[in-house]
Scaffold this motif. Structure first.
Motif, short mmCIF file in Angstrom:
data_model
loop_
_atom_site.label_atom_id
_atom_site.label_comp_id
_atom_site.label_asym_id
_atom_site.label_seq_id
_atom_site.Cartn_x
_atom_site.Cartn_y
_atom_site.Cartn_z
N LEU A 243 0.86 -1.17 0.00
CA LEU A 243 0.00 0.00 0.00
C LEU A 243 0.90 1.22 0.00
O LEU A 243 1.55 1.54 1.00
N ASP A 244 0.95 1.90 -1.14
CA ASP A 244 1.82 3.05 -1.32
C ASP A 244 1.13 4.29 -0.76
O ASP A 244 0.12 4.75 -1.28
N LEU A 245 1.70 4.84 0.31
CA LEU A 245 1.12 5.98 1.02
C LEU A 245 1.82 7.30 0.68
O LEU A 245 1.54 8.31 1.32
N HIS A 246 2.71 7.31 -0.30
CA HIS A 246 3.51 8.52 -0.53
C HIS A 246 2.67 9.73 -0.92
O HIS A 246 3.05 10.86 -0.62
N GLN A 247 1.51 9.54 -1.53
CA GLN A 247 0.64 10.65 -1.90
C GLN A 247 -0.33 11.05 -0.79
O GLN A 247 -0.93 12.12 -0.86
N VAL A 248 -0.50 10.19 0.20
CA VAL A 248 -1.50 10.44 1.24
C VAL A 248 -1.03 11.59 2.13
O VAL A 248 -0.01 11.50 2.81
N GLU A 249 -1.81 12.67 2.10
CA GLU A 249 -1.51 13.84 2.92
C GLU A 249 -2.31 13.83 4.21
O GLU A 249 -1.90 14.40 5.21
N GLY B 132 -1.45 -14.10 3.54
CA GLY B 132 -0.73 -13.04 2.83
C GLY B 132 -0.10 -12.02 3.75
O GLY B 132 0.05 -12.25 4.95
N GLU B 133 0.24 -10.89 3.17
CA GLU B 133 0.94 -9.84 3.91
C GLU B 133 0.65 -8.49 3.27
O GLU B 133 0.39 -8.40 2.07
N ILE B 134 0.72 -7.46 4.08
CA ILE B 134 0.62 -6.08 3.59
C ILE B 134 1.85 -5.32 4.05
O ILE B 134 2.26 -5.43 5.21
N ILE B 135 2.41 -4.54 3.14
CA ILE B 135 3.52 -3.64 3.45
C ILE B 135 3.02 -2.22 3.20
O ILE B 135 2.36 -1.96 2.19
N ARG C 219 0.01 2.96 17.26
CA ARG C 219 0.82 1.75 17.40
C ARG C 219 0.63 0.74 16.26
O ARG C 219 0.93 -0.45 16.41
N LEU C 220 0.15 1.20 15.14
CA LEU C 220 -0.02 0.31 14.00
C LEU C 220 1.32 -0.08 13.38
O LEU C 220 1.40 -1.08 12.66
N HIS C 221 2.36 0.68 13.67
CA HIS C 221 3.69 0.32 13.17
C HIS C 221 4.17 -1.00 13.76
O HIS C 221 5.10 -1.60 13.25
N GLN C 222 3.51 -1.45 14.83
CA GLN C 222 3.88 -2.72 15.45
C GLN C 222 3.26 -3.91 14.71
O GLN C 222 3.71 -5.04 14.89
N ILE C 223 2.24 -3.67 13.89
CA ILE C 223 1.62 -4.78 13.17
C ILE C 223 1.86 -4.72 11.66
O ILE C 223 1.64 -5.70 10.97
N PHE C 224 2.27 -3.57 11.16
CA PHE C 224 2.57 -3.42 9.74
C PHE C 224 4.07 -3.33 9.52
O PHE C 224 4.79 -2.74 10.33
N THR C 225 4.54 -3.89 8.41
CA THR C 225 5.91 -3.68 7.96
C THR C 225 5.89 -2.41 7.13
O THR C 225 5.02 -2.24 6.27
N ILE C 226 6.82 -1.50 7.40
CA ILE C 226 6.87 -0.23 6.69
C ILE C 226 8.21 -0.11 5.97
O ILE C 226 9.26 -0.31 6.57
N TYR C 227 8.14 0.20 4.68
CA TYR C 227 9.33 0.42 3.86
C TYR C 227 9.31 1.84 3.32
O TYR C 227 8.25 2.38 3.03
N GLU C 228 10.48 2.42 3.17
CA GLU C 228 10.62 3.72 2.51
C GLU C 228 11.02 3.55 1.06
O GLU C 228 10.78 4.42 0.24
N ASP C 229 11.65 2.43 0.73
CA ASP C 229 12.19 2.18 -0.61
C ASP C 229 11.28 1.21 -1.36
O ASP C 229 11.07 0.07 -0.93
N GLN C 230 10.74 1.66 -2.50
CA GLN C 230 9.81 0.84 -3.26
C GLN C 230 10.46 -0.44 -3.78
O GLN C 230 9.85 -1.51 -3.72
N HIS D 175 10.82 -7.70 -1.19
CA HIS D 175 10.34 -8.42 0.00
C HIS D 175 9.02 -9.14 -0.28
O HIS D 175 8.89 -10.33 0.00
N ILE D 176 8.06 -8.44 -0.86
CA ILE D 176 6.74 -9.03 -1.05
C ILE D 176 6.77 -10.14 -2.10
O ILE D 176 6.02 -11.09 -2.01
N CYS D 177 7.65 -10.04 -3.06
CA CYS D 177 7.71 -11.06 -4.12
C CYS D 177 8.55 -12.28 -3.73
O CYS D 177 8.50 -13.29 -4.41
N GLU D 178 9.29 -12.19 -2.62
CA GLU D 178 10.07 -13.33 -2.14
C GLU D 178 9.23 -14.28 -1.31
O GLU D 178 9.55 -15.44 -1.18
N LEU D 179 8.20 -13.77 -0.69
CA LEU D 179 7.42 -14.59 0.25
C LEU D 179 6.56 -15.61 -0.45
O LEU D 179 6.20 -15.52 -1.56
#
Length: 113
Positions: free
Chosen positions: A45-51, A73-76, A92-103, A109-113
């Motif tokens: 889920l790409d959040l870069h545009q979400v203001e 499955g998984e969500i990043i 505290r949602l950062h404790q249940i979601f994996t967060i990446y800065e680099d696309q 990561h998501i394609c290896e699982l």
């Protein structure tokens, strides 16, 4: 909102809109749910545009996570802005979601699982 299939058949990059607020919640939730039910259980889920995101917007993220987990499955979360990241951490949602800065790293990561 934009859906971009990835190299793995069941993986998808979803670019979210500038605002994720209560008035848009039903539409956004339905679109993401359709994507998951169509077989995409590994989502970025790409959040870069979400203001701006409110509690109903956060509930979309949590609902999607629960759905993908039911399908093994998984969500990043990708590139949340400073304000969105602060809200994710405050709730505290950062404790249940994996967060990446680099696309690229998120896709690898998501394609290896």
């Amino acid at each position: 909102m934009k859906f971009s299939p990835l190299a793995l058949d069941n993986a998808c990059l979803i670019t979210l809109p500038k605002e994720m607020v209560m008035s848009q919640t039903p539409t956004l939730r339905a679109a993401i749910t359709r994507q998951i039910e169509a077989g995409s259980n590994k989502l970025i889920l790409d959040l870069h545009q979400v203001e701006y995101i409110d509690s109903s917007g956060l509930s979309i993220l949590v609902s999607a996570l629960k759905l993908t987990q039911k399908k093994a499955g998984e969500i990043i979360l990708l590139s949340p802005s400073a304000g969105v990241r602060a809200l994710i951490e405050l709730t505290r949602l950062h404790q249940i979601f994996t967060i990446y800065e680099d696309q690229t790293a998120a896709i690898e990561h998501i394609c290896e699982l």
